[in-house]
Design an enzyme around this catalytic site. Sequence first.
Site, PDB file in Angstrom:
ATOM      1  CB  ALA A 222      -1.119   0.016   1.138  1.00 22.38           C
ATOM      2  CB  CYS A 275       5.842   5.162   6.818  1.00 28.30           C
ATOM      3  SG  CYS A 275       5.798   4.959   8.376  1.00 28.30           S
ATOM      4  CG  PHE A 276       5.228   7.142   1.382  1.00 24.15           C
ATOM      5  CD1 PHE A 276       4.408   6.142   1.951  1.00 24.15           C
ATOM      6  CD2 PHE A 276       4.845   8.376   0.836  1.00 24.15           C
ATOM      7  CE1 PHE A 276       3.019   6.466   1.867  1.00 24.15           C
ATOM      8  CE2 PHE A 276       3.566   8.561   0.798  1.00 24.15           C
ATOM      9  CZ  PHE A 276       2.635   7.468   1.209  1.00 24.15           C
TER      10      PHE A 276
HETATM   11  P1  NAD Z   1       7.555   6.355  16.971  1.00 27.48           P
HETATM   12  O1  NAD Z   1       9.076   6.433  16.678  1.00 27.48           O
HETATM   13  O2  NAD Z   1       6.692   7.689  17.162  1.00 27.48           O
HETATM   14  O3  NAD Z   1       7.203   5.442  18.200  1.00 27.48           O
HETATM   15  C1  NAD Z   1       7.779   4.188  18.515  1.00 27.48           C
HETATM   16  C2  NAD Z   1       7.727   4.091  20.014  1.00 27.48           C
HETATM   17  O4  NAD Z   1       8.117   2.919  20.673  1.00 27.48           O
HETATM   18  C3  NAD Z   1       8.851   5.081  20.649  1.00 27.48           C
HETATM   19  O5  NAD Z   1       8.148   6.161  21.552  1.00 27.48           O
HETATM   20  C4  NAD Z   1       9.604   4.180  21.545  1.00 27.48           C
HETATM   21  O6  NAD Z   1      10.302   4.692  22.536  1.00 27.48           O
HETATM   22  C5  NAD Z   1       8.705   2.889  21.717  1.00 27.48           C
HETATM   23  N1  NAD Z   1       9.433   1.899  22.079  1.00 27.48           N
HETATM   24  C6  NAD Z   1      10.640   1.134  21.493  1.00 27.48           C
HETATM   25  N2  NAD Z   1      10.895  -0.072  21.962  1.00 27.48           N
HETATM   26  C7  NAD Z   1       9.985  -0.318  22.865  1.00 27.48           C
HETATM   27  C8  NAD Z   1       9.483  -1.402  23.906  1.00 27.48           C
HETATM   28  N3  NAD Z   1      10.206  -2.551  23.979  1.00 27.48           N
HETATM   29  N4  NAD Z   1       8.578  -1.149  24.791  1.00 27.48           N
HETATM   30  C9  NAD Z   1       7.823  -0.096  24.765  1.00 27.48           C
HETATM   31  N5  NAD Z   1       8.009   0.872  23.744  1.00 27.48           N
HETATM   32  C10 NAD Z   1       8.999   0.712  22.965  1.00 27.48           C
HETATM   33  O7  NAD Z   1       7.065   5.657  15.495  1.00 27.48           O
HETATM   34  P2  NAD Z   1       5.699   5.429  14.938  1.00 27.48           P
HETATM   35  O8  NAD Z   1       5.748   6.377  14.024  1.00 27.48           O
HETATM   36  O9  NAD Z   1       4.487   5.364  15.914  1.00 27.48           O
HETATM   37  O10 NAD Z   1       5.634   3.946  13.831  1.00 27.48           O
HETATM   38  C11 NAD Z   1       5.349   2.835  14.735  1.00 27.48           C
HETATM   39  C12 NAD Z   1       5.354   1.717  13.801  1.00 27.48           C
HETATM   40  O11 NAD Z   1       4.139   1.801  12.738  1.00 27.48           O
HETATM   41  C13 NAD Z   1       6.367   1.793  12.611  1.00 27.48           C
HETATM   42  O12 NAD Z   1       6.626   0.412  12.374  1.00 27.48           O
HETATM   43  C14 NAD Z   1       5.817   2.598  11.440  1.00 27.48           C
HETATM   44  O13 NAD Z   1       6.282   2.175  10.333  1.00 27.48           O
HETATM   45  C15 NAD Z   1       4.313   2.219  11.565  1.00 27.48           C
HETATM   46  N6  NAD Z   1       3.649   3.101  11.055  1.00 27.48           N
HETATM   47  C16 NAD Z   1       3.551   4.193  11.297  1.00 27.48           C
HETATM   48  C17 NAD Z   1       2.705   5.510  10.931  1.00 27.48           C
HETATM   49  C18 NAD Z   1       3.053   6.958  10.949  1.00 27.48           C
HETATM   50  O14 NAD Z   1       2.023   7.502  10.599  1.00 27.48           O
HETATM   51  N7  NAD Z   1       3.996   7.414  11.777  1.00 27.48           N
HETATM   52  C19 NAD Z   1       1.570   4.960  10.144  1.00 27.48           C
HETATM   53  C20 NAD Z   1       1.546   3.442   9.889  1.00 27.48           C
HETATM   54  C21 NAD Z   1       2.392   2.720  10.338  1.00 27.48           C
HETATM   55  C1  UGA Z   2       1.380   7.592   4.613  1.00 33.49           C
HETATM   56  C2  UGA Z   2       0.230   6.706   4.192  1.00 33.49           C
HETATM   57  O1  UGA Z   2      -0.516   7.772   3.424  1.00 33.49           O
HETATM   58  C3  UGA Z   2      -0.693   6.194   5.258  1.00 33.49           C
HETATM   59  O2  UGA Z   2      -1.771   5.301   4.716  1.00 33.49           O
HETATM   60  C4  UGA Z   2       0.424   5.053   6.130  1.00 33.49           C
HETATM   61  O3  UGA Z   2      -0.259   4.470   6.907  1.00 33.49           O
HETATM   62  C5  UGA Z   2       1.488   5.710   6.555  1.00 33.49           C
HETATM   63  O4  UGA Z   2       2.044   6.696   5.315  1.00 33.49           O
HETATM   64  C6  UGA Z   2       2.560   5.058   7.111  1.00 33.49           C
HETATM   65  O5  UGA Z   2       2.674   3.809   6.803  1.00 33.49           O
HETATM   66  O6  UGA Z   2       3.303   5.742   7.780  1.00 33.49           O
HETATM   67  P1  UGA Z   2       1.850   9.878   5.739  1.00 33.49           P
HETATM   68  O7  UGA Z   2       3.159   9.419   5.644  1.00 33.49           O
HETATM   69  O8  UGA Z   2       1.473  10.098   7.255  1.00 33.49           O
HETATM   70  O9  UGA Z   2       1.008   8.405   5.603  1.00 33.49           O
HETATM   71  O10 UGA Z   2       1.258  11.087   5.014  1.00 33.49           O
HETATM   72  P2  UGA Z   2       0.785  11.098   3.600  1.00 33.49           P
HETATM   73  O11 UGA Z   2      -0.532  11.806   3.403  1.00 33.49           O
HETATM   74  O12 UGA Z   2       0.769   9.671   2.756  1.00 33.49           O
HETATM   75  O13 UGA Z   2       2.008  11.868   2.708  1.00 33.49           O
HETATM   76  C7  UGA Z   2       3.197  11.507   2.607  1.00 33.49           C
HETATM   77  C8  UGA Z   2       3.954  12.459   1.717  1.00 33.49           C
HETATM   78  O14 UGA Z   2       3.838  12.285   0.453  1.00 33.49           O
HETATM   79  C9  UGA Z   2       4.043  13.984   2.333  1.00 33.49           C
HETATM   80  O15 UGA Z   2       5.344  14.487   2.578  1.00 33.49           O
HETATM   81  C10 UGA Z   2       3.204  14.559   1.214  1.00 33.49           C
HETATM   82  O16 UGA Z   2       3.169  15.896   1.417  1.00 33.49           O
HETATM   83  C11 UGA Z   2       3.430  13.975   0.227  1.00 33.49           C
HETATM   84  N1  UGA Z   2       2.459  13.798  -0.921  1.00 33.49           N
HETATM   85  C12 UGA Z   2       1.141  13.295  -0.563  1.00 33.49           C
HETATM   86  C13 UGA Z   2       2.649  14.472  -1.868  1.00 33.49           C
HETATM   87  O17 UGA Z   2       3.546  15.035  -2.290  1.00 33.49           O
HETATM   88  N2  UGA Z   2       1.646  14.579  -3.103  1.00 33.49           N
HETATM   89  C14 UGA Z   2       0.378  14.025  -2.780  1.00 33.49           C
HETATM   90  O18 UGA Z   2      -0.739  13.827  -3.707  1.00 33.49           O
HETATM   91  C15 UGA Z   2       0.344  13.345  -1.548  1.00 33.49           C
END
Ligand code: NAD
Ligand code: UGA
Length: 462
Positions: A222, A275-276
Amino acid sequence: MKIQSICCLGAGYVGGPTMAMIAAKCPDIQVTVADLNEARIAAWNSDTLPVYEPGLDAIVASAVGKNLHFTTDIRSAIAAADLIFVSVGTPTKSYGIGAGRAADLRYIESAARLIAEVSEGHKIIVEKSTIPVKTATAIKSILAANSPHGATFQVLSNPEFLAEGTAVEDLECPDRILIGGETTPEGHAAVEALASVYAKWIPRDRILTTNLWSSELSKLVANAFLAQRISSINSISALCEATGADVDEVARAIGMDSRIGPKFLKASVGFGGSCFQKDILNLVYLCESFNLPHVSEYWRQVVHLNDWQKSRFVEKIVRTLYNTVNGKRIAILGFAFKKDTNDTRESPAIQVCRDLLHERAHLAIYDPRVSAENIREDLMIAGVPRELIESNVEVCSDAYAATENAHAIATLTEWDEFRALDLARIFELMLKPAFVFDGRGILSLDSLKAHGFDAFAIGKGF
Ligand code: NAD
Ligand code: UGA
C-alpha cells in the site's frame, strides 16, 4: 475470547492515537499504552501531547484516566493484558547486512522477548508496526522459546493505514481494517477477538481478514503504491516545466479517469514522512532476498526519483538566483513533512535546507508547529556542521519575519495559513527581484505575478 484489557508497546505517532481511539470507542476495555521513553509518557499524561493531530486532544481527554492509561511500567501493562499491540519503531537499518534498505527489527525483537518473559496464560500479540513479511514467524519463535510461565500466544498482523495530519479521521472512519492470522481454529478465534474490538465502531464489511503473510505484505505494498503515484506525477512535473504543460491540469485530466482516480496526484518537492521511503526500501530488500532483482530495481526507482525531485528544486533556486545563494537570505516556509503535523521525519525540507546551507545561504525558517530545537537537531543529524547552523539558520516566529529582507521564498509544507499570506506586504518586505519557489503548488502564480514576484512552481515553471 472477549478482550477486556489491551496493552500497546510504543506510545508514538501510531500507538498513542490508535489506542486513544480504541479506548474512546470501547469504554468497557482497559487500554494501557506503555513506552520506555519517560518524557513521551509524561507528555501523553500532560496537556501538551507529544503528537500534534487535529482532534486528538479531545479524543485523549475523553478517555484518559478512565480506561486509557499511559505508563512506563511496561511489565505490569503486559501482565494485565489479554491482547498486546506491538507498535514500536521499525527504522531502516543503518549498519551491517542490508544497511540502508532492510528494516531494523531490534525493537520488535526486544518487545517480543519482554512479552515472553512476563506473560502468563494465553495472550494475543498483534503486529501493529510495519514489518517485513514473515516477521510473525520470528516473533512466534521468540515467544515459544522464552516463556518461563508456560504462556501460550496467537500472533496476528494488523497494520495501520492512518496518515499523519488526518489520523483521527482515518482511525474513526478507516477505508478498511486488515487483520491477518493463522489459518487454524485458534488463529481464527484470535482474529475474531480483535475484529470484534474494531466492530464496536467500524462496519463489519470494512474489516478484512487474510492470512498472516498477505496482511504483512499488503502494508508495504500500500505504501509503495501511494509513493509510486507521487513519484510518477513528480516525474511528469519536470516534463511539464520543460514543455509548458501545467502539472495540476494534467493531474486533473488523468485523475478524472475513474480507473486512475484523483487522489495522491499532487506534484511536490518530494514525499517525506517516516514511512514511505523506509517501507519501499524494506520492499526492495525483501525482493533482493527472494532473488527478484527486476522487482527490487523497479521499486527502488520510486525513491531515486524522489531524491532527484528534491535536489532539482534546490538547483532551480541556485540557478535562478544568478548561480549563487552565498550570503543570501532565503525564507523557508514550512519544515514539517506535510501540513497538520509536527513530525519532520524524512521531511523534504531537511534535504532542501541542508543543500542550501552547503551553498552558504542564510535560511530564515518558519513552521507553525515545529520547534526551533527540532529544526536545528534535524539539520545537525543531516550532516550540517553546528557552526554553519549557528551562523546561517534563523528560526522565525511567523512568515512575515522570515520573509523580511529575503531574496527568495521557498514553500516546503502546504500549511493552510500560507495560502492566506498578505502577498502585497511580503513583496514590500523582500529584496528585489523578489523570487518565490513554490514547492507545494499552494500559491497562485497569477496572483504572485500580479504582486510583482518572480514566481516558480513545481510542474508549472516560471
Ligand atoms: P515512533 O518512533 O513515533 O514510536 C515508537 C515508540 O516505541 C517510541 O516512543 C519508542 O520509545 C517505543 N519503544 C521502542 N521499543 C519499545 C519497547 N520495547 N517497549 C515499549 N516501547 C518501545 O514510531 P511511529 O511513527 O509510531 O511508528 C511505529 C510503527 O508504525 C512503525 O513500524 C511505522 O512504520 C508504523 N506506522 C507508522 C505510521 C505513522 O504515521 N507514523 C503509520 C502507519 C504505520
Ligand atoms: C502515509 C500513508 O498515506 C498512510 O496510509 C500510511 O499509514 C503511512 O504513510 C505510514 O505507513 O506511515 P503519511 O506519510 O503520514 O501517511 O502521510 P501522506 O499523506 O501519505 O503523505 C506522505 C508524503 O507525501 C508527504 O510528504 C506529502 O506531502 C506527500 N504527498 C502526498 C505528495 O507530495 N503528493 C500527494 O499527492 C500526496
